[in-house]
Design an enzyme around this catalytic site. Sequence first.
Site, mmCIF file in Angstrom:
data_model
loop_
_atom_site.group_PDB
_atom_site.id
_atom_site.type_symbol
_atom_site.label_atom_id
_atom_site.label_comp_id
_atom_site.label_asym_id
_atom_site.label_seq_id
_atom_site.Cartn_x
_atom_site.Cartn_y
_atom_site.Cartn_z
ATOM 1 N N SER A 125 34.855 33.699 53.000
ATOM 2 C CA SER A 125 35.178 33.230 51.421
ATOM 3 C C SER A 125 35.697 34.040 50.561
ATOM 4 O O SER A 125 35.125 35.018 50.169
ATOM 5 C CB SER A 125 35.237 31.671 50.804
ATOM 6 N N TYR A 150 30.679 26.179 45.758
ATOM 7 C CA TYR A 150 30.904 26.514 46.700
ATOM 8 C C TYR A 150 30.900 27.778 47.276
ATOM 9 O O TYR A 150 30.761 28.156 48.105
ATOM 10 C CB TYR A 150 32.774 26.132 46.880
ATOM 11 N N LYS A 154 29.009 30.707 50.189
ATOM 12 C CA LYS A 154 29.361 31.688 50.855
ATOM 13 C C LYS A 154 28.229 32.920 50.668
ATOM 14 O O LYS A 154 28.197 33.448 51.710
ATOM 15 C CB LYS A 154 31.212 31.382 51.288
ATOM 16 N N ASN A 199 43.783 20.828 47.600
ATOM 17 C CA ASN A 199 44.346 22.337 47.922
ATOM 18 C C ASN A 199 45.874 22.492 47.193
ATOM 19 O O ASN A 199 46.210 21.290 47.347
ATOM 20 C CB ASN A 199 44.127 22.760 49.000
ATOM 21 N N SER A 216 49.972 18.509 38.797
ATOM 22 C CA SER A 216 49.640 18.951 37.841
ATOM 23 C C SER A 216 49.126 20.691 37.934
ATOM 24 O O SER A 216 48.569 20.659 39.477
ATOM 25 C CB SER A 216 48.181 18.195 37.294
ATOM 26 N N PHE A 218 46.745 23.652 37.390
ATOM 27 C CA PHE A 218 45.861 23.844 36.523
ATOM 28 C C PHE A 218 45.436 25.014 35.727
ATOM 29 O O PHE A 218 45.179 26.411 35.162
ATOM 30 C CB PHE A 218 45.240 23.807 37.090
ATOM 31 N N ARG A 295 40.850 24.200 35.109
ATOM 32 C CA ARG A 295 40.450 23.668 36.253
ATOM 33 C C ARG A 295 39.166 24.388 36.214
ATOM 34 O O ARG A 295 38.827 25.383 36.344
ATOM 35 C CB ARG A 295 40.652 23.402 37.545
#
Length: 337
Positions: A125, A150, A154, A199, A216, A218, A295
């Site tokens: 990613s 996350y 990776k 997502n 929303s 972010f 976020r």
Amino acid sequence: MKRILVTGGLGFIGSHTVVELQNEGFEVVIIDNLSNTTIDVLDNITSITGKKPEFHQIDLRIKNDVTSFFDNNSVDGVIHFAAYKAVGESVQKPLDYYENNIGTLVYLLQEMKNRGLDNFIFSSSCTVYGQADELPITENAATKPAESPYGNTKQIGEEIIKDSCKAYNLNAIALRYFNPIGGHESIKIGELPLGVPQNLIPFITQTAVGIRKELSVFGNDYPTKDGTAVRDYIHVVDLAKAHIAALKRLIDRNNKSTFEFFNIGTGTGSSVLEVIKSFEKVSGTKLNYKIVERREGDVTAAYADTTIANKELNWRTEKTLDETIDSAWKWQLKQKS
Ligand code: WQD
């Protein structure tokens, strides 16, 4: 006929890659624990290609089950998708992410090493770059401390693979995805987030059909063209085709080192507001959204420099943002709401 194991093969990117593998004449065996998909995807893949992939419902966190799969199956390559992938969620549940995304990778590589299996494609990613200093992001951009657990899984995953390739003569390629979205032209497979979507695109399409009240956004105070965060949204079929190109590179031994990595994106950055505008254009519907605070774990901007992937994989994206978002919208309209 080469036989390829696809872990997470009933998931969003996995299922689209299985279709492209079958189209290219590969025999496919899928492992999936159905934690983030449904078994219907297997029939949907079959209805697209006319060939039913072999399927094993296995949780790769259970080492004995991984071993017994390889006791009974030999494969010519492995494409490893099975992992949790939501940036925001990983901040709330780091241990789930480390167990699932790292533990399963180690078990898979151990089995390959023990049995002399080769050709490993890893679902990595762009989050390994954190907030890159320069845009577009090239493969030699420094990997920075991940902004989320996350992204960290990776980064750690790539290090584990690099060390394993060196020690055990394994050949592997990590594909650093940017933001995969959209669905197959048949409208038989697409993104199937269970529960509230993490997502952007599925949240947009679910809002437009009334499943969600409003989107929303972010944050609109980022240092970007319109204040909203920028990402590189790539059609999932274009992404799937990059896996075929990478697998062929390994099988044909065209790789230039035992561990390679490539940025897989469109090369274009789109802000959240630009995505909303594109959605309203292709769908002809007005989207209900509000601006809220940023976020945690999000970076300001990430989009790919695809020069190396284009050249070394002889691969490039074919779909525009509008076509890609339109495919996501068509997929949503087909779901029972
Ligand atoms: C995109 C943008 C949000 C939801 C994804 C995958 C991750 C990795 C990278 C492959 C951000 C904004 C989102 C919402 C919003 N891909 N947003 N409201 O975080 O870039 O990560 O791509 O490995 O696996 O998750 O994608 O779609 O969550 O967010 O404003 O309700 O949309 O802030 O700017 P992200 P995303």
